[in-house]
Design an enzyme around this catalytic site. Structure first.
Site, PDB file in Angstrom:
ATOM      1  N   GLU A 174       0.782  -1.230   0.000  1.00  0.00           N
ATOM      2  CA  GLU A 174       0.000   0.000   0.000  1.00  0.00           C
ATOM      3  C   GLU A 174       0.820   1.289   0.000  1.00  0.00           C
ATOM      4  O   GLU A 174       0.387   2.291  -0.570  1.00  0.00           O
ATOM      5  CB  GLU A 174      -0.929   0.000   1.221  1.00  0.00           C
ATOM      6  CG  GLU A 174      -1.945  -1.128   1.256  1.00  0.00           C
ATOM      7  CD  GLU A 174      -3.024  -0.979   0.200  1.00  0.00           C
ATOM      8  OE1 GLU A 174      -3.301   0.167  -0.218  1.00  0.00           O
ATOM      9  OE2 GLU A 174      -3.581  -2.007  -0.230  1.00  0.00           O
TER      10      GLU A 174
ATOM     11  N   SER B  95     -42.674 -35.013  42.916  1.00  0.00           N
ATOM     12  CA  SER B  95     -42.161 -35.232  44.267  1.00  0.00           C
ATOM     13  C   SER B  95     -40.774 -34.649  44.485  1.00  0.00           C
ATOM     14  O   SER B  95     -40.293 -34.629  45.624  1.00  0.00           O
ATOM     15  CB  SER B  95     -42.140 -36.727  44.577  1.00  0.00           C
ATOM     16  OG  SER B  95     -43.465 -37.215  44.661  1.00  0.00           O
TER      17      SER B  95
END
Length: 830
Positions: free
Chosen positions: A97, A492
């Site tokens: 770049e 239960s």
């Protein structure tokens, strides 16, 4: 002579005239440019915002041991400082770049001149090539952070001016850091760290030369250099960057040639890289983060979340629950047919690859039936997809024999189960089915996703940390979490809270309650609860009542105390938020979740301290600051800079004491009896102190077991998503307890055996477990713990000897399943 001098004077005057005109024109143009640029740049964005730059960063969730569980992001970005970026990676981007980045002042005159010349040549030659740019990294930072993507002279001027200003305000390293963390790399990834993970499954410092060069090729045009759609272009661009790195002196020619000879090596990371079987857990963590901080914080805040998940226990939990569901499904539901059917006459691989499989059940593979013989069938396995998404060319065929279908005795036809006669009665050409390689004599075995479902949660009772959670057979098949979202009757399994309330209010484990018929009237309707299997045992101790899960005793006990007290305790434990004080609720007719039940049992396991269940240990923001911590215990002296002979610091537990520690020990001891002599004797051979309670609702629609050691509480629920009877005998002791056993055996295999701690001041007395009186010796003698001032009775004192008929409130508006329990005459079973 004179004439020649005059001519020279005229020439000089003419030149002066033109020079003056030129100077004026230059000044006019220069002034115009200055005015134009000044006007253009007077409202430029404030570049100082770069100092406060906080890009959207993904949130990452980790297990307790640091393994990655999940990531959430709008932009898959991990922000890293420039110091963490290797020099070779920097070199790749500079070569691609802006090779003069560290020498120019924001705009590169050499690159700009070259671009102008190249573009002029292209225009004069009539070429339709795209205009060549000369943007520096600084200019790209200015554009990406402060400007738009508009292609115009105005924007380029603004970009240049901002670049000069940025260069004056920030160091080169800071500018490069901003650039490398902001840019888009394609495939949903932003920033170099996110791209390295996405494309190669690596951290930045693990990238090699060719990988770094390929990533440097992407910011220019990610769609033009896709690793699979544009492979040649991607390699060409990568190699060009490697050549530039050689020119710039970053790598040697030999290194470059080796790197260019290799392929791209892209390996997109998939979800399988996360902690195995953690999907339900991860989703629960995600919901909690959103609840605390919002969706934006989850997807943009860069949070680092350390969950409570133990990956080893999670795998064990998944296997235990899946094995239990599969076993029930095979025994009760029969074979329900193929997943789908396809045309198997041609290349069966392509259509088979289009059939989605359960991604979180990797043991199973999809296969299509190619032919069926007398004793075996030939199947084609679903081919894998390559990283590019294309179907792999290989085609694998396997054989399944009668041994692989041994569990199939019946199949479902038009909703009815019919007996199967041979392999041809089960498999047909074109059927797509699940198979698993079992090896040995079985070989390949037919599988099917169970219709029944369930959940399992395991928790540390001392901290509330959820160690493992499975919310169903497969998250891929159903995201509904039955551990936290499914409200079911606990049956239960709720009874220990009734008995705990009694023990906390004057009763002892040796108190005797009548186990005999009882009638209750509601709106003119009579409710007569019954014990599972019918019958009744007459006067019995509280211990026997919970060990044998006696419904009649529980209702009498709740009636004697008053349901308002029971409701208060149920809410104190966190089983319900607002429990209606109805006697049917004493048998577990109200609806709750596995998470709530496990949390409530943790209170009994830890000595009566309140518990706040947690899936998260700690949350840190993007800067590493802790913004949430589950453990709120106080530790004065834990942060001492050095040891100067001071006492060892102690953690101060400031949690609320919701149950007397002595009561907690008594109810725990009674639930140990459930394992040793009651409805969960299947767990006896685990060979360690263990307490727990089974739970089954009317018509066996829900099966539970919740149990614990001193350091681990685990709850298991099994039932259909749309409640329906699972069949006679499908109780908590027969369905849920075996799943609990399989998990706990492996989970505690290497853990030291620990006893439940007897609180100081309690008296241990030998009693007869049936009568509750002092023992005179014999097989029914047990050790019972009593609070100070209490002990076994010297004579029978039975609660509930009188005939009981109680007017109940109208419960029809409370819950359809509560009303159903009342009308069925059973309520909770065992």
């Amino acid at each position: 002579m004179r004439r020649g001098a005059d001519e020279r004077d005229d020439m000089l005057r003419l030149l002066g005239y033109f020079f003056g005109i030129g100077a004026v024109l230059f000044l006019l143009v220069a002034g115009g440019v200055v005015i134009y640029v000044g006007d253009l740049t007077k409202d430029l964005p404030d570049y100082e915002v770069l100092a406060r730059y906080e890009p959207p960063v993904m949130t990452r969730i980790h297990s307790a041991d640091g393994q990655l569980m999940g990531e959430f992001a709008k932009e898959r970005r991990l922000y890293i400082p420039i110091q963490a970026v290797p020099d070779r990676v920097k070199a790749a981007f500079l070569s691609a770049e802006d090779k003069n980045f560290y020498t120019h002042h924001g705009v590169d005159p050499v690159a700009l001149t070259r671009a102008v010349v190249t573009n002029a040549e292209n225009i004069l030659s009539g070429s339709d090539r795209r205009m060549v740019g000369a943007s520096t990294i600084t200019q790209q930072v200015a554009k990406n952070f402060l400007l738009t993507n508009e292609r115009s002279i105005d924007r380029k001027i603004k970009e240049a001016v901002l670049s000069f200003r940025i260069e004056q305000a920030y160091s080169k390293d800071r500018i490069l850091e901003l650039y490398l963390n902001e840019i888009f790399f394609g495939a949903g990834s932003y920033g170099i760290a996110g791209a390295a993970l996405t494309y190669f499954g690596k951290s930045v410092n693990e990238l090699n030369l060719q990988e770094a060069a390929y990533l440097a090729a992407l910011p220019k045009a990610p769609n033009n250099y896709h690793p699979f759609d544009d492979t040649d272009a991607a390699i060409a661009r990568r190699n060009w960057i490697i050549d530039r790195m050689v020119e710039n002196g970053y790598v040697t020619p030999d290194e470059a040639e080796v790197a260019k000879a290799k392929g791209l090596g892209v390996n997109f990371r998939r979800s399988g890289d996360y902690v195995f079987a953690s999907e339900y857990f991860t989703e629960e963590v995600r919901k909690e983060i959103v609840s605390r901080y919002g969706e934006d914080a989850l997807k943009e805040g860069g949070l680092s979340v350390r969950s409570t998940l133990d990956p080893h226990l999670q795998v064990l939990a998944r296997k235990a629950l899946q094995d239990g569901l599969i076993q029930f499904d095979r025994q009760h539901d029969g074979y329900r047919g193929p997943v789908t059917t396809i045309d198997a006459s041609g290349d069966w691989g392509e259509p088979l690859a289009d059939v989605d499989r359960l991604s979180d059940v990797p043991e199973w593979n999809l296969a299509v039936v190619l032919s069926v013989g007398d004793g075996s069938a030939q199947l084609g396995l679903r081919p894998d997809r390559e990283i590019s998404g294309a179907v792999a060319p290989e085609r694998e065929k396997v054989e399944i024999t009668g041994a692989g279908l041994g569990w199939i005795e019946t199949k479902v036809v038009d909703g009815k189960r019919v007996k199967v006669n041979g392999i041809g009665d089960v498999l047909h050409v074109g059927d797509v089915v699940y198979v698993e390689d079992k090896g040995g004599d079985t070989g390949w075995e037919l599988q099917q996703v169970p219709e029944v479902s369930g959940a399992l949660i395991s928790m540390d009772p001392n901290t509330g940390r959820v160690l493992a959670m499975v919310g169903g057979f497969s998250y891929d098949e159903s995201q509904f979490n039955r551990a936290t979202q499914a409200y079911r009757q606990p049956g239960s399994a709720f009874k220990p809270f009734v008995y705990a309330a009694a023990l906390d209010n004057g009763y002892t484990p040796a108190s005797v309650v009548m186990d005999a018929p009882i009638q209750l009237v509601s709106g003119g309707q009579v409710w007569e609860p019954k014990n599972y299997g019918g019958g009744h045992a007459g006067p019995s101790t509280l211990r026997l009542g919970i060990e044998r899960s006696r419904n009649l005793m529980t209702v009498r006990l709740a009636n004697d105390m008053g349901m308002q007290l029971v409701a208060e305790y149920a809410e104190r434990f966190g089983v319900y938020d607002d429990m209606p004080p109805l006697l049917a609720m004493s048998l577990g007719s109200g609806e709750t979740t596995v998470l709530r039940m496990v949390s409530a049992y943790s209170v009994m396991a830890n000595g009566g301290r309140s518990i706040e269940p947690s899936f998260i240990d700690r949350i840190q923001d993007r800067y590493g600051r802790t913004i949430y911590k589950h453990d709120q215990r106080i530790c004065e002296g834990c942060n001492a800079s050095q040891w100067l002979g001071q006492e060892e610091p102690e953690l101060i537990d400031n949690r609320e004491q919701v149950l007397d520690p002595m009561t907690a020990y008594q109810i725990t001891s009674m639930m140990e009896g459930v394992v040793q002599r009651g409805t969960a004797t299947i767990l006896r051979d685990l060979g360690r102190p263990l307490a727990g309670k089974t739970g089954t609702t009317n018509d066996e629609k829900d099966a539970w077991f919740v149990g614990f050691t001193p350091n681990m509480v685990t709850g298991v629920y099994i039932g259909y998503d749309t409640p329906k009877p699972m069949g006679r005998g499908s109780t908590g002791g027969h369905l849920a307890a075996p799943v609990f056993k399989q998990f706990m055996r492996e989970a505690l295999k290497d853990a030291p055996i620990a006893d439940f701690r007897l609180p100081e001041g309690m008296n241990v007395v030998e009693i007869d477990r049936k009568t509750g009186m002092r023992s005179q010796g014999g097989a029914d003698t047990i050790l019972e713990a009593f609070k100070p001032g209490t002990g076994p009775a010297d004579s029978y004192q039975v609660i509930g000897m009188e005939t009981v008929s109680v007017e109940m409130e109208d419960v029809r508006k409370i819950s359809p399943r509560v009303e159903e329990a009342i009308q069925s005459g059973q309520g909770g079973l065992f």
